[in-house]
Design an enzyme around this catalytic site. Structure first.
Site, PDB file in Angstrom:
ATOM      1  N   SER A 148       0.882  -1.170   0.000  1.00  0.00           N
ATOM      2  CA  SER A 148       0.000   0.000   0.000  1.00  0.00           C
ATOM      3  C   SER A 148       0.910   1.207   0.000  1.00  0.00           C
ATOM      4  O   SER A 148       1.957   1.210   0.626  1.00  0.00           O
ATOM      5  CB  SER A 148      -0.913   0.006   1.215  1.00  0.00           C
ATOM      6  OG  SER A 148      -0.192  -0.333   2.352  1.00  0.00           O
ATOM      7  N   CYS A 149       0.519   2.210  -0.740  1.00  0.00           N
ATOM      8  CA  CYS A 149       1.443   3.303  -0.996  1.00  0.00           C
ATOM      9  C   CYS A 149       1.649   4.125   0.263  1.00  0.00           C
ATOM     10  O   CYS A 149       0.738   4.319   1.027  1.00  0.00           O
ATOM     11  CB  CYS A 149       0.899   4.164  -2.099  1.00  0.00           C
ATOM     12  SG  CYS A 149       0.358   3.159  -3.452  1.00  0.00           S
ATOM     13  N   VAL A 150       2.870   4.594   0.415  1.00  0.00           N
ATOM     14  CA  VAL A 150       3.261   5.283   1.652  1.00  0.00           C
ATOM     15  C   VAL A 150       2.585   6.643   1.779  1.00  0.00           C
ATOM     16  O   VAL A 150       2.484   7.349   0.828  1.00  0.00           O
ATOM     17  CB  VAL A 150       4.775   5.512   1.671  1.00  0.00           C
ATOM     18  CG1 VAL A 150       5.249   5.508   3.103  1.00  0.00           C
ATOM     19  CG2 VAL A 150       5.489   4.489   0.859  1.00  0.00           C
TER      20      VAL A 150
END
Ligand SMILES: Cc1cc2nc3c(=O)[nH]c(=O)nc-3n(C[C@H](O)[C@H](O)[C@H](O)COP(=O)(O)OP(=O)(O)OC[C@H]3O[C@@H](n4cnc5c(N)ncnc54)[C@H](O)[C@@H]3O)c2cc1C
Lengths: 415, 104
Positions: free
Chosen positions: B102-104
């Site tokens: 999941s994107c930071v």
């Protein structure tokens, strides 16, 4: 005379201009920066405007005051980059050639990407605080708030400053309490993620804090559309959330200029080498800040750390050397938690945010991933540091671009 | 590291059931992974799995929703009807690739 051209005079572009002007001889290198905006915005300040903590004047300065001496500034909208011809075409019909190009055009919210979002409820009961106009409109809307369902929402990841919507929840809780409206307001936090934050240790701690502040979390909510008539959001799997006031973070995308130039991916982010910050497609194009696709936070602190790496690599590129400076993904973010307290996160590509002290072991003085008054003061001091230290390209003592493990508790101790 | 027997062959997975070694993946393994999720694979599923496979080989990452839409020409509502409850994660698992970061 050679030209180094920077697109975007925001956080990353302005810092690069400051750093490089000190390093590149004025009789050999012309440094030119192009931006369409009349003013430079301190975006972290947008978070505070809705609650009256910052006024409009705190968050912007005319471009003329932030562009470093000896750098040529052009106010114009970039239409596209013609990378094969080493030139940039402007919307006003002019062109600008370059020997080296730095793309620093950032990302911006696009509510039109979600069906119904930018419709009749937009800026009425649906607001955002990721733009100056948005933060201003939300401040006005909160003045007439009498209570009801306040929904704070993230459409999709990645977004710049991924902690900002959580901070908005915490500050809203404090603001509503001060104004005697907390018991009349349900706050919920609606996120496409499976928890409060992306990384496990921080997610656990921040999730607990939401609970303590009576903020309910709806996770795994992938928004399909907004129904403005009934004031509700509907997810792709037909879950519903209704709101009286929706404070959303729309999809964050790179500038359409990137797409027109054929330089971007599906989000209009530029594919970039995550260690050297060179564009993957062109050796004389470099990318900094939110415009890249590198897998770390889109944050001003990241742009600041990248700046040191990129300065070294551009000097190396000019000398015809291999690029040796390597970026590790270092990010350092203060999180306002309300009532004069805050958190601090420090992490990189390989290491998730952990508890501990920063920048020194034991003595800190900042505390990582736990609430303290000093962390809040650090965040508030940042505005001064931003205008007076970061943008002019002066060093911040003790905090380097490489993340340090000193003072950090390893995960077994951290939870 | 858990080892599971899929279609008669042992396959290594992580704790969440994602394959650790893509070399152990084949169409029968995919069918078995899908069955665990209560999905029977059809041509429409395979169009998506094939796109993930091709894209992963090119870019080294599981494509996100927008990439599926724009580059793979796959509509989000189809993804949700074919792989209910978290389509990207499920499709990644059945394709034998890691859980998407999941994107930071
Ligand atoms: C509410 C909020 C809170 C935040 N809080 C924090 C925080 O606490 N800590 C932190 O580190 N970061 C924070 N950030 C993130 C930080 O502001 C950004 O990550 C940072 O500004 C990125 O810098 P940048 O140079 O990549 O892009 P920007 O600073 O956004 O600059 C991009 C520039 O490019 C220009 N531009 C774009 N396209 C074109 C074009 N086609 N032609 C001409 N000009 C163009 C724009 O006008 C703009 O000036 C926050 C952001 C927001 C919105």
């Amino acid at each position: 005379m050679k030209t180094l051209l920077i697109l975007g005079a925001g956080t990353g572009g302005t810092m690069m201009a400051s750093h490089l002007r000190k390093k590149l001889p004025g009789n050999e290198w012309n440094i030119r920066i192009i931006d369409r905006a009349l003013d430079h915005y301190y975006q972290p300040g947008f978070l505070f405007m809705p609650f009256g903590i910052y006024s409009e004047k705190d968050v912007y300065r005319p471009m003329g005051r932030v562009i470093p001496k000896g750098v040529e500034y052009t106010e114009a909208e970039v239409d596209r980059v013609d990378a094969d011809a080493n030139r940039v075409l402007l919307k006003n019909g002019n062109a600008a050639g370059y020997d080296i190009l730095i793309v620093a055009t950032g990302v911006h919210p696009e509510p039109e990407q979600v069906e119904g979002m930018a419709g009749p409820d937009w800026r009425k009961n649906i607001h955002e605080f990721y733009t100056f106009e948005g933060a201003k409109a939300l401040a006005a809307r909160l003045k007439s708030w009498k209570g009801g369902r306040l929904v704070v929402h993230v459409c999709e990841m990645p977004i710049k400053c991924p902690v900002a919507p959580l901070e908005f929840c915490f500050l809203a809780d404090a603001w509503l309490t001060q104004h005697g409206l907390r018991d009349k307001t349900d706050i919920s936090y609606v996120t496409p993620l499976s928890g409060a934050f992306t990384k496990p240790v921080a997610s656990g701690i921040l999730g607990r804090l939401l609970g303590e502040k009576r903020i309910s979390v709806v996770h795994d909510f992938a928004i399909a559309r907004v129904d403005p008539e009934d004031h509700r959001m509907v997810s792709w799997d037909e879950k519903e959330v209704t709101y009286d006031l929706l404070v959303t973070v729309p999809p964050n995308m790179g500038d359409p200029m990137i797409e027109r130039s054929g330089l971007g991916d599906e989000m209009n982010f530029v594919p970039t080498d995550k260690h050297t910050l060179q564009s993957k497609a062109h050796k004389n194009i470099f990318v900094i800040g939110d415009a890249t696709d590198v897998p770390t936070s889109k944050a001003g602190s990241v742009a600041h750390f990248e700046c040191e790496v990129l300065t070294e690599n551009i000097l190396g590129h000019i000398r015809g050397e291999e690029l040796t400076a390597h970026f590790d993904g270092h990010a350092n973010c203060f999180i306002e938690s309300g009532h004069g307290k805050g958190f601090l996160l420090d992490f990189n590509y390989d290491q998730e945010p952990l508890t501990g002290t920063f920048p020194f072991p034991v003595v800190g003085p900042m505390k990582l991933l736990s609430e303290s008054r000093l962390n809040h003061l650090g965040k508030m001091a940042f505005k001064w540091i931003y205008w007076n230290v970061l943008l002019p390209g002066l060093p911040i003592p003790f905090v380097g671009h490489k993340m340090s493990m000193a003072g950090k508790n390893l995960p077994s101790k951290a939870a | 590291m858990p080892t599971k027997i899929f279609a008669g062959t042992p396959v290594d997975t992580d704790d969440e059931g994602y394959l650790v070694n893509h070399a152990q993946w084949n169409k029968d393994v995919a069918a078995a992974l899908a069955a665990e999720e209560g999905i029977t694979l059809t041509d429409s599923h395979w169009k998506i799995l094939d796109f993930i496979d091709k894209d992963f080989k090119e870019r080294g990452a599981v494509p996100g929703m927008r990439r599926m839409n724009k580059i793979g020409n796959i509509a989000t509502k189809d993804l949700y009807s074919l792989f209910p409850d978290g389509p990207i994660k499920k499709a990644a698992k059945i394709s034998g690739y890691p859980k998407p970061a999941s994107c930071v």
